[in-house]
Design an enzyme around this catalytic site. Structure first.
Site, PDB file in Angstrom:
ATOM      1  N   GLY A 100      27.010 -27.238  48.105  1.00 42.10           N
ATOM      2  CA  GLY A 100      26.534 -26.971  46.781  1.00 42.10           C
ATOM      3  C   GLY A 100      25.580 -25.884  46.508  1.00 42.10           C
ATOM      4  N   ARG A 103      19.995 -24.641  45.069  1.00 40.24           N
ATOM      5  CA  ARG A 103      18.855 -23.480  44.253  1.00 40.24           C
ATOM      6  C   ARG A 103      19.214 -22.478  43.684  1.00 40.24           C
ATOM      7  NH1 ARG A 103      16.202 -20.564  49.053  1.00 40.24           N
ATOM      8  NH2 ARG A 103      17.746 -21.444  50.864  1.00 40.24           N
ATOM      9  N   ASP A 269      29.648 -22.296  54.371  1.00 36.83           N
ATOM     10  CA  ASP A 269      29.252 -22.228  53.020  1.00 36.83           C
ATOM     11  C   ASP A 269      28.640 -21.213  52.910  1.00 36.83           C
ATOM     12  OD1 ASP A 269      27.471 -23.679  54.895  1.00 36.83           O
ATOM     13  OD2 ASP A 269      25.849 -23.282  53.223  1.00 36.83           O
ATOM     14  N   ASP A 279      23.914 -14.867  50.838  1.00 36.26           N
ATOM     15  CA  ASP A 279      22.718 -15.622  51.431  1.00 36.26           C
ATOM     16  C   ASP A 279      21.924 -15.162  52.604  1.00 36.26           C
ATOM     17  OD1 ASP A 279      23.362 -17.628  49.642  1.00 36.26           O
ATOM     18  OD2 ASP A 279      24.290 -18.953  51.000  1.00 36.26           O
TER      19      ASP A 279
END
Length: 520
Positions: A100, A103, A269, A279
């Site tokens: 999840g 941050r 993820d 990311d």
């Protein structure tokens, strides 16, 4: 500041009913409501003019106190409810369960000029998914993410974007190399922008929990808002959805290989359902051409996410997504058919990409051997990928003996290259020259086309590190300098020639330049 707020995700999908911001397992929900923490003394470091325009924010509004407060977490936009997304994932090949947004906090979604954007803050505080972490980010990783998001966009690589970079005024404790030497660093916040931040893991977590009801809601939502051309949800639509995601993912990774980008942490993820680079953690740019190189210290032993494995890992991750979608389809054949086509598609697209980098536009059966022999020779001695391909455009088919001279600036230790390796290069240049003779395009036109796919300027790690070092002293000028250079990565920019250079010796083994961890 007036934004055209059009929230969809947190209005159409099930929310976590618990409102307390405590670390926990969140079930039967796609997200949890959460409020960013207040920052001590926020300061706007940089803003992307292009993304301001995309969101319908004027440059004047970007200088306002309202803008600063919203994009550092100190104010909530009217009629919005920030949230963190629930997802799971495979990390380094192992199922990690719930992960999840630990941050990242999604502020809202906005519509402008027929585009829909999700706005997210990274580093704005803990969420129910933070596990043992604090939900904050530090300046070094935030500079890297901000600059790279926009640099990748201008390179033509599918990517999430970045709107702003700010320092929070808070100190954040980090153990950068996981070696027990924790230290306080400047806190920072990046505002990330994308049509959606949904990941493979968003679907995996629901399938793993056998929550088929929520899984169907999420897949139907995704098709409705991001793959609407596929039509109404059905088993056939789900198969088409998967094949589209497969094609988009493959296209993204081919672009990574084209520009020498190594993601460093291709966990499921960290895989966008829209085929966007997402990311920006321990990423790196291939400097010495090495298929086995990874920028991630955590991956240094097994090199799962090395440059040469990225296409292979893309397929592995797509297998995991197929497993997650299987409960909605009920049979494996259609998913397997798509997966079984991946390697053939990857090979075709890789060869086509390399042909464009080499200026080969007519079909030739010898191109595959020419490409793979080049791949082998490039790894015989440390050769800078960006400089090699950029300078190769000056090669003349009439003078193959000048090939080594044209690319010599790409060698890190030119004086140590053996006669045997020189011989191999000369043989390859002769084969390349013979192949170019078959082309009908002029040398000048070929050079122009090659320079449109072989960038001159990429965000080398040492460049980021210099900007980070300055930023830690409160000097943000280099961030803007690099931001401007990287907006035109294919242009010659003679005034910025000093940045078209090999990694300096001091950066070879320097932390932040040659190796990075997931710590941020």
């Amino acid at each position: 500041m007036k934004l055209n707020i059009q929230d969809q995700f947190n209005k159409e999908l099930p929310a976590d009913p618990i409102l307390e911001n405590t670390r926990r397992q969140v079930e039967n929900a796609c997200f949890s409501y959460v409020t960013p923490i207040k920052t001590a003394n926020p300061e706007l470091v940089h803003v992307s003019p292009e993304m301001l325009s995309e969101l319908g924010i004027t440059p004047e509004e970007a200088k306002s106190e309202d803008f600063l407060n919203v994009f550092t977490g100190n104010a909530i936009l009217p009629n919005t409810k920030p949230y963190a997304m629930c997802y799971g994932g495979h990390q380094f090949g192992n199922w990690a369960g719930q992960l999840g947004d630990g941050r990242a906090i999604n502020l809202t979604e906005v519509a402008h000029n027929n585009k829909h954007w999700a706005i997210q803050l990274k580093g704005a505080g803990a969420t129910p998914y933070s596990r043992t972490a604090d939900g904050l980010a530090v300046l070094r990783s935030s500079v890297r993410e901000y600059l790279c998001s926009e640099a990748m966009y201008h390179l033509g690589v599918p990517t999430t974007r970045a709107l702003s970079l700010s320092v929070s005024g808070d100190q954040v404790l980090r153990d950068m190399l996981y070696d027990g030497n924790a230290a306080y660093e400047k806190g920072a916040i990046v505002s990330r922008i994308a049509p959606s931040f949904l990941r493979f893991g968003s679907y995996q977590i629901l399938a793993a929990r056998q929550d088929t009801k929520t899984l169907k809601m999420l897949v139907d939502y995704t098709i409705k808002h991001h793959f609407s051309h596929l039509g109404e949800p059905s088993k056939e639509t789900y198969l088409q959805f998967f094949e589209t995601v497969l094609n988009d993912t493959l296209k993204m990774i081919i672009h990574w290989q084209r520009v020498g980008f190594v993601h460093g942490v291709m966990n499921t993820d960290n895989m966008s359902i829209l085929g966007l680079t997402i990311d920006y953690g321990p990423y790196g740019w291939l400097e010495g051409y090495d298929a086995n190189w990874t920028p991630n210290t955590t991956d240094n032993q097994h090199k799962r996410y090395r440059f040469g494995a990225q296409l292979e890992i893309g397929l592995w991750n797509l297998f995991q997504l197929a497993n997650a979608l299987y409960p909605l389809i009920g049979e494996a054949e259609g998913l397997e058919n798509s997966l079984n086509q991946y390697n053939e598609k990857a090979a075709e697209q890789y060869v086509a990409m390399m042909q464009s980098k080499l200026g080969l536009f007519l079909e030739s059966e010898n191109d595959v051997s020419l490409i793979f022999s080049l791949d082998e020779i490039l790894q015989l001695t440390e050769t800078d990928m960006t400089i090699f391909f950029r300078n190769l455009s000056a090669f003349s088919a009439e003078n193959p003996s000048e090939g080594l001279q044209i690319i010599q600036d790409a060698f890190y230790t030119p004086d140590t290259i053996s006669e045997d390796i020189k011989e191999k290069w000369n043989t390859w240049f002769t084969d390349y020259a013979n192949r170019l003779q078959k082309e009908s395009i002029s040398a000048e036109a070929r050079k122009e086309k090659m320079n449109q796919v072989n960038p001159k300027y990429v965000l080398r790690n040492y460049m980021s590190q210099l900007a980070i070092d300055d930023a830690n002293k409160g000097d943000y000028k280099l961030i803007d300098t690099l931001f401007q250079i990287l907006k035109k990565p294919y242009d010659e920019q003679p005034e910025n020639e000093k940045w078209f250079a090999k990694r300096p010796d001091w950066a070879r083994n320097k932390v932040g330049c040659s190796m990075l961890s997931c710590s941020s």
